[in-house]
Design a protein around this motif. Structure first.
Motif, PDB file in Angstrom:
ATOM      1  N   LYS A 109     -10.255  11.151  12.800  1.00 28.93           N
ATOM      2  CA  LYS A 109      -9.949   9.948  13.576  1.00 28.93           C
ATOM      3  C   LYS A 109      -9.821   8.738  12.665  1.00 28.93           C
ATOM      4  O   LYS A 109      -8.916   7.914  12.830  1.00 28.93           O
ATOM      5  CB  LYS A 109     -11.019   9.712  14.642  1.00 28.93           C
ATOM      6  N   THR A 110     -10.723   8.633  11.690  1.00 26.82           N
ATOM      7  CA  THR A 110     -10.660   7.515  10.742  1.00 26.82           C
ATOM      8  C   THR A 110      -9.345   7.547   9.977  1.00 26.82           C
ATOM      9  O   THR A 110      -8.698   6.508   9.786  1.00 26.82           O
ATOM     10  CB  THR A 110     -11.850   7.568   9.768  1.00 26.82           C
ATOM     11  N   CYS A 111      -8.933   8.732   9.578  1.00 23.52           N
ATOM     12  CA  CYS A 111      -7.661   8.910   8.863  1.00 23.52           C
ATOM     13  C   CYS A 111      -6.501   8.390   9.704  1.00 23.52           C
ATOM     14  O   CYS A 111      -5.652   7.625   9.227  1.00 23.52           O
ATOM     15  CB  CYS A 111      -7.484  10.397   8.540  1.00 23.52           C
ATOM     16  N   TYR A 112      -6.457   8.767  10.977  1.00 20.56           N
ATOM     17  CA  TYR A 112      -5.350   8.370  11.844  1.00 20.56           C
ATOM     18  C   TYR A 112      -5.427   6.893  12.210  1.00 20.56           C
ATOM     19  O   TYR A 112      -4.397   6.236  12.341  1.00 20.56           O
ATOM     20  CB  TYR A 112      -5.307   9.259  13.084  1.00 20.56           C
ATOM     21  N   GLU A 113      -6.634   6.378  12.345  1.00 23.21           N
ATOM     22  CA  GLU A 113      -6.782   4.936  12.610  1.00 23.21           C
ATOM     23  C   GLU A 113      -6.224   4.132  11.437  1.00 23.21           C
ATOM     24  O   GLU A 113      -5.532   3.122  11.639  1.00 23.21           O
ATOM     25  CB  GLU A 113      -8.248   4.591  12.844  1.00 23.21           C
ATOM     26  N   LYS A 114      -6.515   4.564  10.210  1.00 24.34           N
ATOM     27  CA  LYS A 114      -5.989   3.883   9.026  1.00 24.34           C
ATOM     28  C   LYS A 114      -4.459   3.954   9.012  1.00 24.34           C
ATOM     29  O   LYS A 114      -3.789   2.967   8.700  1.00 24.34           O
ATOM     30  CB  LYS A 114      -6.541   4.518   7.754  1.00 24.34           C
ATOM     31  N   ALA A 115      -3.922   5.124   9.337  1.00 23.72           N
ATOM     32  CA  ALA A 115      -2.467   5.285   9.351  1.00 23.72           C
ATOM     33  C   ALA A 115      -1.827   4.365  10.382  1.00 23.72           C
ATOM     34  O   ALA A 115      -0.800   3.728  10.108  1.00 23.72           O
ATOM     35  CB  ALA A 115      -2.103   6.749   9.638  1.00 23.72           C
ATOM     36  N   ILE A 116      -2.438   4.266  11.542  1.00 20.00           N
ATOM     37  CA  ILE A 116      -1.909   3.398  12.592  1.00 20.00           C
ATOM     38  C   ILE A 116      -1.975   1.940  12.163  1.00 20.00           C
ATOM     39  O   ILE A 116      -1.011   1.190  12.325  1.00 20.00           O
ATOM     40  CB  ILE A 116      -2.662   3.635  13.920  1.00 20.00           C
ATOM     41  N   ARG A 117      -3.110   1.528  11.595  1.00 18.33           N
ATOM     42  CA  ARG A 117      -3.229   0.132  11.126  1.00 18.33           C
ATOM     43  C   ARG A 117      -2.184  -0.184  10.059  1.00 18.33           C
ATOM     44  O   ARG A 117      -1.568  -1.247  10.076  1.00 18.33           O
ATOM     45  CB  ARG A 117      -4.643  -0.142  10.602  1.00 18.33           C
ATOM     46  N   GLU A 118      -1.996   0.748   9.119  1.00 17.76           N
ATOM     47  CA  GLU A 118      -1.001   0.524   8.072  1.00 17.76           C
ATOM     48  C   GLU A 118       0.404   0.431   8.657  1.00 17.76           C
ATOM     49  O   GLU A 118       1.191  -0.450   8.287  1.00 17.76           O
ATOM     50  CB  GLU A 118      -1.049   1.634   7.022  1.00 17.76           C
ATOM     51  N   ALA A 119       0.721   1.326   9.580  1.00 17.52           N
ATOM     52  CA  ALA A 119       2.051   1.303  10.198  1.00 17.52           C
ATOM     53  C   ALA A 119       2.282  -0.017  10.926  1.00 17.52           C
ATOM     54  O   ALA A 119       3.344  -0.632  10.778  1.00 17.52           O
ATOM     55  CB  ALA A 119       2.203   2.477  11.162  1.00 17.52           C
ATOM     56  N   ILE A 120       1.301  -0.463  11.674  1.00 13.96           N
ATOM     57  CA  ILE A 120       1.438  -1.735  12.392  1.00 13.96           C
ATOM     58  C   ILE A 120       1.620  -2.884  11.408  1.00 13.96           C
ATOM     59  O   ILE A 120       2.460  -3.750  11.611  1.00 13.96           O
ATOM     60  CB  ILE A 120       0.232  -1.964  13.324  1.00 13.96           C
ATOM     61  N   SER A 121       0.842  -2.861  10.313  1.00 15.74           N
ATOM     62  CA  SER A 121       0.962  -3.938   9.322  1.00 15.74           C
ATOM     63  C   SER A 121       2.331  -3.946   8.655  1.00 15.74           C
ATOM     64  O   SER A 121       2.785  -4.976   8.172  1.00 15.74           O
ATOM     65  CB  SER A 121      -0.143  -3.833   8.267  1.00 15.74           C
ATOM     66  N   LYS A 122       2.999  -2.780   8.638  1.00 15.40           N
ATOM     67  CA  LYS A 122       4.338  -2.668   8.054  1.00 15.40           C
ATOM     68  C   LYS A 122       5.429  -2.777   9.108  1.00 15.40           C
ATOM     69  O   LYS A 122       6.587  -2.473   8.852  1.00 15.40           O
ATOM     70  CB  LYS A 122       4.471  -1.347   7.297  1.00 15.40           C
ATOM     71  N   ASN A 123       5.034  -3.197  10.315  1.00 13.16           N
ATOM     72  CA  ASN A 123       5.976  -3.402  11.419  1.00 13.16           C
ATOM     73  C   ASN A 123       6.691  -2.107  11.822  1.00 13.16           C
ATOM     74  O   ASN A 123       7.874  -2.107  12.130  1.00 13.16           O
ATOM     75  CB  ASN A 123       6.986  -4.498  11.061  1.00 13.16           C
ATOM     76  N   ILE A 124       5.930  -1.015  11.819  1.00 13.24           N
ATOM     77  CA  ILE A 124       6.467   0.289  12.191  1.00 13.24           C
ATOM     78  C   ILE A 124       5.875   0.676  13.548  1.00 13.24           C
ATOM     79  O   ILE A 124       4.660   0.759  13.697  1.00 13.24           O
ATOM     80  CB  ILE A 124       6.112   1.355  11.135  1.00 13.24           C
ATOM     81  N   LEU A 125       6.734   0.897  14.527  1.00 11.45           N
ATOM     82  CA  LEU A 125       6.320   1.309  15.884  1.00 11.45           C
ATOM     83  C   LEU A 125       5.191   0.433  16.430  1.00 11.45           C
ATOM     84  O   LEU A 125       4.286   0.918  17.102  1.00 11.45           O
ATOM     85  CB  LEU A 125       5.884   2.783  15.889  1.00 11.45           C
ATOM     86  N   VAL A 126       5.263  -0.844  16.164  1.00 12.55           N
ATOM     87  CA  VAL A 126       4.175  -1.770  16.500  1.00 12.55           C
ATOM     88  C   VAL A 126       3.832  -1.733  17.986  1.00 12.55           C
ATOM     89  O   VAL A 126       2.671  -1.552  18.354  1.00 12.55           O
ATOM     90  CB  VAL A 126       4.526  -3.209  16.066  1.00 12.55           C
TER      91      VAL A 126
END
Length: 125
Positions: free
Chosen positions: A29-46
């Protein structure tokens, strides 16, 4: 959209590669939470990841339940419909009985900001 999905999955795969051979559910879960945060910070599927991040994590960790997801969506639709009816009732109070927007929203259990928005749309004074 497809390009952003691919970019998101690249981020997910990168974080997955950092996991040990048999990670715990919390580590996953921590792994996927980090991936989601990074994607959002990069304006990906925000928009999608902001709204559905938990469902995405659950799908990755095999905790996704289609029937439960459909039930939640039905409840959300019902809540939106109930809220819409409350706003309509508040507007009726304002138009027909000259109630203040604040009182009408309170009496009908409708969000004041949405009642005011509707008033503005209908140009009611």
């Amino acid at each position: 959209m497809l390009k952003q999905y691919c970019e998101f999955m690249e981020i997910v795969f990168r974080y997955q590669s950092e996991l040990i051979d048999t990670p715990t559910t919390d580590e996953q879960k921590t792994c996927y939470e980090k991936a989601i945060r990074e994607a959002i910070s990069k304006n990906i599927l925000v928009d999608y990841l902001t709204r559905k991040g938990t469902a995405v994590i659950n799908m990755f960790t095999d905790e996704y339940d289609y029937d439960l997801d459909m039930q939640v969506k039905a409840e959300e639709a019902y809540d939106r419909g109930t809220q819409q009816k409350a706003i309509e009732n508040a507007i009726t109070l304002i138009k027909k009985y000259k109630a203040s927007p604040e009182d009408a929203a309170k009496d009908m259990n409708a969000p004041l900001e949405l009642v005011l928005e509707r008033l503005k749309q209908e140009d009611i004074k």
